[in-house]
Enzyme design. Structure first.
Site, PDB file in Angstrom:
ATOM      1  N   LYS A  76       0.866  -1.325  -0.059  1.00 26.68           N
ATOM      2  CA  LYS A  76       0.156   0.007   0.087  1.00 26.68           C
ATOM      3  C   LYS A  76       0.981   1.225   0.055  1.00 26.68           C
ATOM      4  CE  LYS A  76      -3.734   2.358   2.859  1.00 26.68           C
ATOM      5  NZ  LYS A  76      -4.363   2.190   4.067  1.00 26.68           N
ATOM      6  N   SER A 152      -9.229   2.145   3.487  1.00 22.70           N
ATOM      7  CA  SER A 152      -8.324   2.711   2.581  1.00 22.70           C
ATOM      8  C   SER A 152      -7.385   1.798   1.792  1.00 22.70           C
ATOM      9  CB  SER A 152      -7.760   3.695   3.284  1.00 22.70           C
ATOM     10  OG  SER A 152      -6.638   3.277   4.344  1.00 22.70           O
ATOM     11  N   SER A 176      -9.425  -0.273   7.844  1.00 26.25           N
ATOM     12  CA  SER A 176      -8.984  -0.038   6.454  1.00 26.25           C
ATOM     13  C   SER A 176      -8.331  -1.250   5.689  1.00 26.25           C
ATOM     14  CB  SER A 176      -8.073   1.214   6.429  1.00 26.25           C
ATOM     15  OG  SER A 176      -8.650   2.148   6.610  1.00 26.25           O
TER      16      SER A 176
END
Length: 479
Positions: A76, A152, A176
């Protein structure tokens, strides 16, 4: 480009076993991952920074004796600094901020022989529960590209669900990892607070709410990855008890008869989607058939509105601090057009928070954590839905529109009623993709374990994976 035609049929450990038997080479594996990303990413927008040359170079090195050596993965594009590569945070302010060193978690991935092939999409600064930034555009759900992938860690979940990689790193301050895992049909685990070091840049993040780990195709990949990345590092302010055994060894173990507490009442009082409730009740029935006892826990006992207000102060202050730090790094003042409308609204709100208010909010959150810990301790494991609704259309949380920060909290009340319990208590929690909706969308089941109890969660997840396997399900796009 690749001779490894069966790449997408294997999880990470499966790929590693082929490598160890000499049936394929590391270069073939990486080439297959690159080919898959090039073919599947354009309609999905999961991978925003290709690191193919670095990956091919790493594939030429000797493999360590690790169950995930030679396996392609994504990072990420937040927190997990990879030396020499930009950590972009989904924000144009960071476009030229090249990492000067590896984060501890990345060092451990490299030491285990994992091969990073790129960076995954995320909302700006990881703020939203929908991955749609101005900087990179939306990550699209592979089951229906008009819908959100969640956030996220949305790009990570999309890439795993679409078989681009078997493993993708994620971060989780309030769901997330677990929210996008649920929306995309993958396994997502948030470990115990500080199980994985946040160093060397950070001691902790968001008052201890933020954790790092991954979204994976299989339970065993998640366990092996946690074995590789867990453990304290010099300077860490605190850390949980080390496990008695490897996490990977726990996946095949029988969890025994567990007392599983079921909660289907949102702490905010919001009504959950009927299909989500029905799916969770089906999971409870499955668990009973496996020998577990289901106990009704009712509504989590805390004032959700007061908690949200405190979380806004703490989270907003950390976001504002990051933005002020990048101002200093870039040597120029932040301009209105440098960040999204939603981020700007957070920055404005944080400007009114003084030090006393920040400490009071943080202490209040920790108090709620202790209160909820007592509620969780009535049982061995807590079962809830991961999310309160099915994936919503992209654009609902368009970060360019005014008053989106308020809209975010409105959506969160319905969509994310339970995930924050694990963050505020510091407990491990997982989203297990064992259910599907009538509309053909994945539904994750959420399990909160005891503090430092990842081993128990992996035993239960392994049992569920054998009883109700999910890897045969393929989304409409990408896989």
């Amino acid at each position: 480009m690749s001779g490894f035609k069966e790449y997408e049929n294997y999880d990470g450990i499966g790929i590693n076993q082929l490598l160890k038997r000499g049936e394929i080479s590391q270069h073939e594996v990486v080439a297959a991952a690159i080919s898959k990303i090039e073919a599947s990413n354009p309609p999905l927008n999961a991978v925003i920074n290709q690191m193919f040359d670095l990956a091919l170079k790493q594939a030429g090195r000797p493999m360590p004796d690790s169950p995930l050596a030679g396996v392609p993965m994504l990072l990420k594009d937040e927190r997990a600094d990879y030396k020499g590569v930009v950590t972009g945070n989904g924000c144009k302010l960071y476009d030229h901020v090249v990492a000067r060193q590896d984060a501890h978690i990345v060092k451990r991935y490299k030491a285990a022989g994992l091969i990073v092939v790129g960076k995954a999409n995320l909302p700006e600064l990881g703020i939203s529960v929908s991955t749609e930034s101005v900087r990179h555009g939306p990550a699209r759900n592979p089951w229906n590209t008009d819908l959100t992938a969640g956030g996220s860690s949305g790009g990570s979940a999309v890439a795993v669900a679409a078989r681009m990689v078997p493993i993708a790193h994620g971060t989780d301050a309030g769901g997330s990892i677990r929210i996008p895992a649920s929306f995309c049909g993958a396994f997502g685990l948030k470990p115990t607070r500080a199980r994985i070091s946040s160093g060397p840049i950070h001691g902790e993040a968001w008052g201890g709410m933020t954790n790092e780990h991954a979204i994976t195709r299989s339970v065993r990949d998640s366990a092996a990855l946690l074995d590789a990345s867990a453990g304290q590092a010099t300077g860490d302010p605190y850390f949980p008890k080390a496990p008695d055994n490897s996490f990977l060894s726990e996946v095949e173990r029988d969890p025994g008869r567990l007392r599983i507490g079921l909660s289907l009442t949102a702490p905010s009082g919001e009504v959950l989607d009927a299909g989500i409730v029905a799916a969770t009740q089906r999971t409870a029935t499955l668990l009973e058939s496996l020998g577990h006892e289901i106990i009704s826990l009712g509504r989590p006992p805390f004032d959700k509105k007061a908690f949200d207000d405190a979380f806004r102060i703490v989270g907003g202050s950390y976001i504002a601090s990051s933005l002020r730090a990048i101002e200093k790094e870039n040597g120029q003042s932040l301009l209105r057009d440098d960040i999204e409308q939603m981020t700007w609204e957070i920055l404005e709100e944080a400007a009114s928070v003084d030090g006393v208010s920040f400490i009071n909010a943080r202490e209040f959150m920790h108090g709620i954590g202790r209160q909820l810990a007592g509620w969780c301790d009535q049982v061995d494991v807590v079962l809830t839905p991961t999310v309160g609704c099915e994936p919503f259309p992209l654009g609902l949380l368009d970060p360019r529109r005014k008053d989106m920060f308020e809209k975010l909290w409105e959506v969160m009340r319905t969509m994310n009623p339970f995930c924050m319990i694990a963050n505020v208590t510091g407990r491990p929690a997982m989203s297990v993709p064992i259910e599907m909706s009538l509309a053909g969308m994945p539904i994750g089941m959420h399990f909160i374990g005891p503090y430092a109890g990842e081993a128990l969660l992996f035993r239960l997840a392994g049992q569920l994976e054998r009883a109700a396997p999910w890897d045969h399900r393929r989304p409409l796009v990408g896989a």
